[in-house]
Design an enzyme around this catalytic site. Structure first.
Site, short mmCIF file in Angstrom:
data_model
loop_
_atom_site.label_atom_id
_atom_site.label_comp_id
_atom_site.label_asym_id
_atom_site.label_seq_id
_atom_site.Cartn_x
_atom_site.Cartn_y
_atom_site.Cartn_z
N CYS A 130 0.83 -1.21 0.00
CA CYS A 130 0.00 0.00 0.00
C CYS A 130 0.86 1.25 0.00
O CYS A 130 1.86 1.31 0.71
CB CYS A 130 -0.85 0.06 1.26
SG CYS A 130 -1.94 -1.32 1.44
N ARG A 154 -12.58 0.73 -6.62
CA ARG A 154 -12.24 0.57 -5.21
C ARG A 154 -11.54 1.82 -4.67
O ARG A 154 -11.65 2.16 -3.51
CB ARG A 154 -11.31 -0.65 -5.14
CG ARG A 154 -10.82 -1.02 -3.79
CD ARG A 154 -9.88 -2.21 -4.01
NE ARG A 154 -9.40 -2.78 -2.79
CZ ARG A 154 -9.50 -4.06 -2.49
NH1 ARG A 154 -10.07 -4.89 -3.31
NH2 ARG A 154 -9.00 -4.51 -1.37
P1 XMP Z 1 -0.89 -7.16 3.38
O1 XMP Z 1 -0.05 -6.37 4.36
O2 XMP Z 1 -1.43 -8.39 3.97
O3 XMP Z 1 -2.14 -6.21 3.04
O4 XMP Z 1 -0.12 -7.39 2.12
C1 XMP Z 1 -3.20 -6.62 2.25
C2 XMP Z 1 -4.29 -5.57 2.31
O5 XMP Z 1 -3.86 -4.34 1.72
C3 XMP Z 1 -4.96 -3.63 1.19
N1 XMP Z 1 -4.64 -3.25 -0.18
C4 XMP Z 1 -4.21 -2.04 -0.54
N2 XMP Z 1 -4.07 -0.89 0.17
N3 XMP Z 1 -3.26 0.19 -1.77
C5 XMP Z 1 -3.59 0.23 -0.46
O6 XMP Z 1 -3.45 1.28 0.17
C6 XMP Z 1 -3.38 -0.93 -2.54
O7 XMP Z 1 -3.05 -0.93 -3.71
C7 XMP Z 1 -3.89 -2.09 -1.90
N4 XMP Z 1 -4.16 -3.33 -2.35
C8 XMP Z 1 -4.62 -4.02 -1.27
C9 XMP Z 1 -6.17 -4.54 1.26
O8 XMP Z 1 -6.95 -4.12 2.36
C10 XMP Z 1 -5.52 -5.90 1.48
O9 XMP Z 1 -6.37 -6.82 2.13
#
Ligand code: XMP
Length: 521
Positions: free
Chosen positions: A345, A440
């Protein structure tokens, strides 16, 4: 459980329960590594701890772990593996709606141990082509059912003829013909297909493959003896698969609050798609966006709640008490908490918003308690200790990165510098948004328009299977619970006491002053 005596003790000057600890840091955002949990007198053995969690009426998991609705994390294979381990997978929505329907059907129709879509060979293929396919896809097996153009079983190509010396021969010349191939009609599978297959292999020494066909002799699956043996041995596992009332694996799917050409919520489209998902047996729908405390998400949740009064709804993401209350009032049962903690993120960097995850969870948890909804800690989990800390405030965690290197995650394995990797990308990365997830992040799905990505494209080193990764995580959660004397997750939430950790304390927490030979994983 022994009565909680700590408030009077000397310990309580240092180790505080959530309701006094977090307000004392009301001007500081804290996340997992900023705190540690104090241990307590315990009569609980880690292996005896219960990890079941109820997220909504009719949605109970046997372990509190959910795989993220991301296009490099959860499709049917991941969702099946998660549910078999007692958790849940949320199928992502970066695919055509009809594909998402089939993905959900694959999970709901999964028969454990039966490979429902085995890799097949065609009679007029050359054995050389089959060898090429094995090399390209890195298959660890070399026996293939052979079917004709209508999917009817023609025979079985045994591994011992899939050799370079026969490369120029046609499959049809080398296969074991249909009458000699052992099959079972799918009608005979019954309620316990594994027991059926297990009995078959005992009764037929030397036969290691059993094919499943329908009345027209079309191929519908394949049992291998090694799979069946592994499953039979694992039957005594402490955490049972997460199943619905009809004994089918649980499955969730994400939808976005899509808008039509006039910028309004695309009501008809969302309702008809979710309706079809429900017909296929969907157990929970997740309205997944980066900002859940918005009119669009609220409208979508309210609309789904009205149309499907019994369907469990997950909604998010939020990081405030007001956000939780809003989504709860709209009809959500479980709320996703997390803005910017994820490993891929960049929301906090790009948009300057988001709250470190533990503070966000604490703030959200007070509202969740009041509104009687459950919380899912979404993102930022990199080790089992993070999950233990998250579960002191939430009812389950959502993991992306920690599962993205598993063979069950979508995507090809690639080799770089002698190491194997899989792609892992944020749903807010440019590539993922072009593939469909722009809504999203509140952007139009038009790739030409200038949008600010809120996620990166990355790689994860290939890890072990979901079974192995989850076994490690669950072992860690159970240890944490044992240290706190918590026999179940409710007791963990009740008994947790926190203390802030200094930077030196953080260094002390990881291996130090040694040359590491083997990592803890
Ligand atoms: P982890 O730390 O497990 O996080 O890799 C997965 C979660 O991150 C969120 N997610 C995003 N958040 N930009 C964001 O700010 C993104 O591009 C993105 N893609 C996923 C989402 O809540 C996921 O479950």
């Amino acid at each position: 459980m022994p009565a909680r005596k700590e408030p009077d003790s000397f310990d309580s000057q240092f180790y505080k329960p959530a309701e006094t600890f977090f307000p004392a840091y009301s001007n500081l955002g804290l996340t997992y590594d900023d705190v540690t949990l104090a241990t307590l007198y315990s009569e609980v053995l880690p292996r005896d701890t219960q990890l079941d969690t109820t997220l909504a009426d009719g949605l109970q998991l046997n372990i509190p772990v959910i795989s993220s609705d991301m296009d490099t994390v959860t499709e049917s294979r991941m969702a099946i593996a998660m549910a078999l381990n007692g958790g849940l997978g949320l199928i992502h929505y970066n695919m055509a709606e009809r594909e998402q329907l089939s993905e959900v059907s694959r999970v709901k129709n999964n028969v454990h141990g039966l490979i429902q879509e085995p890799i097949k060979a065609a009679p007029d293929q050359l054995i050389g082509d089959v060898l090429e396919l094995i090399a390209k896809k890195r298959f660890a097996f070399s026996t293939f059912p052979v079917v004709d153009a209508e999917g009817k079983l023609v025979g079985l190509l045994p591994g011992h003829v899939v050799k370079q010396r026969y490369a120029k021969r046609k499959v049809a010349e080398a296969l074991t013909p249909r009458p000699q191939v052992h099959t079972l009609n799918q009608k005979e599978l019954g309620r316990d297909p594994i027991a059926k297959a297990d009995r078959f292999f005992t009764d037929h020494p030397g036969i290691h493959k059993l094919l499943v066909v329908d009345d027209q002799d079309r191929l519908h699956g394949l049992f291998t003896m090694s799979d069946v043996e592994r499953i039979t041995q694992e039957r005594n596992a402490q955490f049972k698969p997460a199943r619905d009332a009809h004994f089918r694996l649980l499955c969730g799917a994400a939808v976005s609050a899509t808008r039509n050409a006039f910028g309004e919520l695309d009501r008809e489209r969302i309702l008809s798609h979710v309706g079809r998902l429900v017909e296929r047996g969907l157990d929970v729908v997740a309205v997944s966006t980066a900002h859940g405390h918005t009119r669009g998400v609220g409208d979508a949740v309210r609309m789904l709640r009205d149309a499907f009064p019994k369907l469990p709804i997950i909604a998010g993401n939020v990081t405030s008490a007001a956000g939780v209350e809003f989504l709860a009032d709209c009809g959500a049962n479980a709320v996703k908490v997390g803005q910017g903690p994820g490993s891929i993120c960049t929301t906090r960097i790009v948009a300057g918003v988001g709250i470190p995850q533990l503070t966000a969870l604490y703030v959200a948890s007070r509202a969740a308690r009041k509104k009687r909804v459950t919380l899912l800690a979404d993102g930022g989990i990199s080790k089992s200790g993070d999950i233990v800390k998250a579960l002191t405030l939430a009812h389950a965690v959502i993991c992306g990165g920690i599962l993205a290197g598993c063979p069950e995650a979508p995507g090809e394995v690639m080799e770089i510098g002698g190491k194997l990797y899989k792609q892992y990308r944020g749903m807010g990365s440019l590539a993922a948004m072009k593939a469909g997830s722009a809504a999203r992040y509140g952007h139009a799905p038009d790739p030409v328009r200038k949008v600010a990505p809120e996620g990166i494209e990355a790689l994860k080193e290939v890890s072990g299977s979901v079974d192995r990764v989850l076994a490690q995580l669950i072992g860690g959660i159970q240890s944490g619970m044992g240290y706190l004397g918590a026999a179940n997750l409710g007791q963990l939430r009740e008994r947790a006491r926190f203390i802030r950790v200094s930077p030196a304390g953080q260094r002390e927490a990881a291996p130090h002053d040694v040359v590491e030979l083997k990592t803890g994983n």
